[in-house]
Write a protein that holds these residues in place. Structure first.
Motif, PDB file in Angstrom:
ATOM      1  N   MET A  77       0.814  -1.213   0.000  1.00 26.14           N
ATOM      2  CA  MET A  77       0.000   0.000   0.000  1.00 26.14           C
ATOM      3  C   MET A  77       0.848   1.263   0.000  1.00 26.14           C
ATOM      4  O   MET A  77       0.316   2.376   0.009  1.00 26.14           O
ATOM      5  CB  MET A  77      -0.941  -0.006   1.203  1.00 26.14           C
ATOM      6  CG  MET A  77      -1.986  -1.111   1.151  1.00 26.14           C
ATOM      7  SD  MET A  77      -3.029  -1.179   2.635  1.00 26.14           S
ATOM      8  CE  MET A  77      -1.874  -1.868   3.829  1.00 26.14           C
ATOM      9  N   GLY A  78       2.159   1.110   0.037  1.00 22.84           N
ATOM     10  CA  GLY A  78       3.045   2.268  -0.037  1.00 22.84           C
ATOM     11  C   GLY A  78       3.234   3.014   1.266  1.00 22.84           C
ATOM     12  O   GLY A  78       3.806   4.112   1.273  1.00 22.84           O
ATOM     13  N   ILE A  79       2.800   2.435   2.388  1.00 24.63           N
ATOM     14  CA  ILE A  79       2.879   3.159   3.661  1.00 24.63           C
ATOM     15  C   ILE A  79       4.328   3.379   4.074  1.00 24.63           C
ATOM     16  O   ILE A  79       4.735   4.496   4.411  1.00 24.63           O
ATOM     17  CB  ILE A  79       2.113   2.401   4.761  1.00 24.63           C
ATOM     18  CG1 ILE A  79       0.644   2.222   4.368  1.00 24.63           C
ATOM     19  CG2 ILE A  79       2.203   3.151   6.084  1.00 24.63           C
ATOM     20  CD1 ILE A  79      -0.149   1.368   5.344  1.00 24.63           C
ATOM     21  N   ILE A  80       5.130   2.318   4.039  1.00 26.91           N
ATOM     22  CA  ILE A  80       6.522   2.453   4.473  1.00 26.91           C
ATOM     23  C   ILE A  80       7.303   3.341   3.513  1.00 26.91           C
ATOM     24  O   ILE A  80       8.145   4.144   3.935  1.00 26.91           O
ATOM     25  CB  ILE A  80       7.189   1.065   4.622  1.00 26.91           C
ATOM     26  CG1 ILE A  80       8.627   1.199   5.132  1.00 26.91           C
ATOM     27  CG2 ILE A  80       7.195   0.307   3.297  1.00 26.91           C
ATOM     28  CD1 ILE A  80       8.744   1.667   6.549  1.00 26.91           C
ATOM     29  N   ASP A  81       7.021   3.251   2.220  1.00 23.70           N
ATOM     30  CA  ASP A  81       7.775   4.055   1.263  1.00 23.70           C
ATOM     31  C   ASP A  81       7.420   5.533   1.365  1.00 23.70           C
ATOM     32  O   ASP A  81       8.288   6.400   1.202  1.00 23.70           O
ATOM     33  CB  ASP A  81       7.537   3.526  -0.151  1.00 23.70           C
ATOM     34  CG  ASP A  81       8.191   2.171  -0.355  1.00 23.70           C
ATOM     35  OD1 ASP A  81       9.431   2.109  -0.325  1.00 23.70           O
ATOM     36  OD2 ASP A  81       7.467   1.174  -0.504  1.00 23.70           O
ATOM     37  N   THR A  82       6.160   5.835   1.636  1.00 18.22           N
ATOM     38  CA  THR A  82       5.774   7.226   1.868  1.00 18.22           C
ATOM     39  C   THR A  82       6.488   7.775   3.100  1.00 18.22           C
ATOM     40  O   THR A  82       6.985   8.910   3.098  1.00 18.22           O
ATOM     41  CB  THR A  82       4.249   7.334   2.041  1.00 18.22           C
ATOM     42  OG1 THR A  82       3.609   6.874   0.841  1.00 18.22           O
ATOM     43  CG2 THR A  82       3.828   8.766   2.314  1.00 18.22           C
TER      44      THR A  82
END
Length: 261
Positions: free
Chosen positions: A44-49
Motif C-alpha cells: 500500500m506504499g505506507i513504508i515508502d511514503t
C-alpha cells in the motif's frame, strides 16, 4: 491499513538511523542516518511514503505485483528523482539493487524459507553499520510461537554479523479494522519491532550451515519479557492454519508464513 501507519513510521525511523527513541544501541556507533534505503514489497506504499518524508539519499523499491506496480506508475513513484523502482520478484531483480544503509523486507504470500534466502543476501546488500528490519508478522496468533520465530531470526542474523533487537511497540486496533477482511493477520496489542544492526566492517559472508544450530532453538527473545515466559506453560497451541505454517512443513518450526491479506 490505517493501523499500520504509526508502525511503519517507526520502521522508517529505524531504517534512517533515528534510533534514540527506541533505546540505546551501542552497535550503532557509525550512525549512518538517512542514507540509501531499500524496501522489498511496496504493498500500500505506507513504508515508502514514510521513508520519502525522511529524505533518503536514494530509495529503491522492489515490487512484483503488476497491479500494484501500475498504480505506482500512475501515482508518480517512477518519476521521483531519488527513487528507483525494480519491477519483478525480488529473487529475479535483487542483483540490480546495489548496497544500502537501510533495508526493509515485507513481501506478500511468501514463507520463512523465502525470508531465509533473502537473509543470505544481506551481507552483500547492507553497508557496514547498516540497519535491517522487516514486518514482524511471524506466527502472530500465539506469543510463544511468535517468540520462537523471532529467536530463529535473531540467531540466523547473528551468524552473518547482525545484532538484533526486538523493541515492543504498543498498537491499538479498532474492532472495525477487520470488517470485510478475509484473514485477520494481526491481533495482539504489542508489536515487536526488529532492529537488526550490521556489525561487520566489510561485506560478504553468508549463512552457510548456520541453520543446523539455529533450528534447534526454542528460546524466545529476552526483549519479550516475563509476559511471554508466563504464557508458555498455559498456552493452547492453535491449529496449523492459525499458527501461520505452510502446509508443506506443518511439523517444522522453521516455516512460519509471512503472508498478509
Amino acid at each position: 491499513m490505517q493501523w499500520e501507519e504509526p508502525l511503519m513510521e517507526a520502521h522508517a525511523d529505524v531504517l534512517t538511523g533515528q534510533l534514540a527513541s527506541f533505546g540505546d544501541f551501542p552497535e550503532n556507533s557509525q550512525g549512518l542516518g538517512a542514507g540509501a534505503v531499500l524496501n522489498v514489497g511496496f504493498g500500500m506504499g505506507i513504508i515508502d511514503t514514510a521513508l520519502q518524508s525522511r529524505n533518503p539519499t536514494h530509495h529503491t523499491i522492489i515490487e512484483a505485483h503488476p497491479q500494484v506496480y501500475a498504480k505506482m506508475v500512475a501515482d508518480g513513484w517512477t518519476e521521483k528523482e531519488n527513487v528507483t523502482v525494480l519491477f519483478g520478484k525480488w529473487q529475479d531483480v535483487i542483483h540490480e539493487a546495489g548496497k544500502f544503509d537501510g533495508v526493509f523486507f515485507d513481501t506478500y504470500g511468501e514463507y520463512y524459507e523465502d525470508m531465509h534466502n533473502f537473509h543470505e543476501l544481506l551481507p552483500n546488500l547492507l553497508n557496514p553499520g547498516g540497519i535491517y528490519s522487516f514486518f514482524n508478522g511471524m506466527c502472530p496468533f500465539n506469543i510463544f510461537f511468535h517468540g520462537v520465530a523471532c529467536e530463529l531470526v535473531r540467531l540466523e542474523l547473528q551468524a552473518i554479523g547482525l545484532v538484533s533487537h526486538f523493541v515492543p511497540i504498543q498498537i491499538q486496533l479498532d474492532p472495525a479494522t477487520w470488517q470485510g477482511v478475509r484473514r485477520k493477520y494481526w491481533q495482539r496489542e504489542t508489536y515487536y519491532l526488529p532492529i537488526c544492526l550490521n556489525t561487520r566492517s566489510t561485506g560478504g559472508g553468508g549463512l552457510g550451515g548456520a541453520l543446523d544450530e539455529v533450528a534447534t532453538t526454542t528460546a524466545p527473545p529476552a526483549e519479550m519479557g516475563q509476559q511471554q515466559q508466563q504464557q508458555r506453560a498455559s498456552v493452547n497451541p492453535p491449529a496449523e492454519s492459525d499458527m501461520g505454517f505452510s502446509s508443506s512443513s506443518s511439523s517444522s518450526m522453521t516455516s512460519p508464513s509471512l503472508q498478509r491479506s
